[in-house]
Design an enzyme around this catalytic site. Structure first.
Site, PDB file in Angstrom:
ATOM      1  N   ARG A 118     -57.838  17.879  56.666  1.00 22.72           N
ATOM      2  CA  ARG A 118     -57.965  19.241  56.153  1.00 22.72           C
ATOM      3  C   ARG A 118     -57.054  19.379  54.940  1.00 22.72           C
ATOM      4  NH1 ARG A 118     -61.954  19.627  58.514  1.00 22.72           N
ATOM      5  NH2 ARG A 118     -62.598  21.102  60.126  1.00 22.72           N
TER       6      ARG A 118
ATOM      7  N   GLU B 240     -61.159  24.645  49.074  1.00 22.21           N
ATOM      8  CA  GLU B 240     -62.459  23.993  48.899  1.00 22.21           C
ATOM      9  C   GLU B 240     -63.480  25.069  48.551  1.00 22.21           C
ATOM     10  OE1 GLU B 240     -63.628  21.573  52.226  1.00 22.21           O
ATOM     11  OE2 GLU B 240     -61.826  20.359  52.080  1.00 22.21           O
TER      12      GLU B 240
ATOM     13  N   HIS C 289     -65.600  16.624  50.712  1.00 21.32           N
ATOM     14  CA  HIS C 289     -65.635  16.815  52.174  1.00 21.32           C
ATOM     15  C   HIS C 289     -66.908  16.228  52.796  1.00 21.32           C
ATOM     16  CE1 HIS C 289     -63.877  19.582  55.500  1.00 21.32           C
ATOM     17  NE2 HIS C 289     -64.479  18.534  56.041  1.00 21.32           N
TER      18      HIS C 289
END
Ligand code: DGY
Length: 325
Positions: free
Chosen positions: A237, A266, A285
């Protein structure tokens, strides 16, 4: 049982829920659902299959008093307030195992790409900057026999450690809440404290959940403790690292390189200066983005809801204490 699915997921998950008799409301719009729409949908169903990162906080649980069960189609559960879920008697499950190999592959890909400046060199070709054969420019570093440090040795960290050991005979050290017997037995991995992890790792890869305890754990102070030849990898993360501190550590030579599949925030802006650094590789991601992993993730999320509808404990339950209520 009525279930709401927040976005497009592999068909296998839908079919499995349909075969189990679920009445499905399925959102197919691209992107993440707004919080208002999410609450409005969840007020009309028994179960939620949450794909993507939806904020399931106190406000959400209070606004959806009829919701009975939640299956996350993700390993990470940092966007869910599990205590609130338990307070409302709602079991919450996540995904385990089936994305470990795919995510470890992305960590390994980043590790190699950073060590040989692959993304940066590829960009040079696209910019028509492939000129001569340079013997002393843009040299990378070799991984053979180096030390891989893992922060959070769960299933993904273990898969990466295996790849690094078998491909490059890397020494494995790790920092975790508890020692991992399997890692010791099959990889001779060494359990170390956090400071040792920072100071001894040639490559440091992060595989922990984001929590109050781990938030921005990799910051100025941490990067200062690392070797100036070290590579930092994060596929867990973005909130686990402090991005401005990371940029400064890279540009002042505190560490050598970084590979990120997760950023903070993000999506990362295309103008983020990290993207211009030679020793940096960034991906959007995609850790679990293989057909196999995503099919199995959808099936696992569906199975958890099916277990709930059969009044059986969800196999990947996160808040076990809910069953004791
Ligand atoms: C996960 O499973 O947590 C991945 O990051 C995708 O959300």
């Amino acid at each position: 049982m009525k279930v709401f699915i927040t976005r497009k997921i592999p068909q296998k998950g839908i079919e499995s829920l349909r075969a189990a008799g679920f009445d499905i409301t399925y959102r197919t719009d691209p992107g993440n659902i707004s919080q208002t729409d999410l609450i409005q949908k969840c007020q009309q169903v028994d179960c939620l299959l949450a794909a993507g990162h939806n904020l399931l906080d106190k406000n959400f649980f209070e606004a959806c008093p009829h919701l009975k069960a939640i299956a996350l189609m993700s390993a990470g559960y940092d966007s869910v307030d599990l205590d609130e879920a338990t307070k409302h008697g709602i079991p919450v499950s996540n995904i385990t195992d089936v994305l470990s190999n795919a995510t470890a592959d992305i960590a390994f890909l980043l590790l190699l790409s950073v060590s040989r400046k692959a993304f940066y060199m590829h960009k040079k070709i696209l910019n028509d900057e492939w000129k001569d054969f340079e013997l002393t420019e843009n040299l990378g570093i070799e991984l053979n026999g180096k030390t891989l440090g893992i922060f959070g040795l769960g299933r993904i960290g273990l898969e990466l450690a295996k790849k690094a050991k078998y491909a490059y005979n890397m020494d494995i050290i790790y920092y975790n809440r508890h020692p991992n017997e399997i890692a010791k037995r099959i990889l001779d991995a060494e359990y170390v404290n956090y400071d040792e992890l920072l100071t001894r790792s040639d490559v440091l890869s992060v595989h922990a959940n984001l929590s109050l305890e781990t938030k921005e754990k990799f910051n100025k102070e941490a990067f200062k403790r690392m070797k100036n030849t070290a590579i930092f990898i994060n596929t867990a993360r973005g909130g686990l690292h402090q991005e401005q501190d990371l940029y400064e550590a890279l540009t002042t030579g505190e560490i050598w390189g970084a590979g990120l599949d997760v950023t903070n925030p993000e999506p990362m802006s295309f103008q983020n200066p990290l993207l211009n650094l030679p020793n940096v590789a960034v991906l959007p991601h995609i850790g679990s983005a293989t057909e196999q992993a995503r099919d199995n993730m959808a099936l696992m999320a569906a199975n958890n809801l099916i277990a709930f509808s059969n009044q059986v404990k969800m196999p990947q339950i996160l808040n076990l204490e809910v069953y004791q209520k």
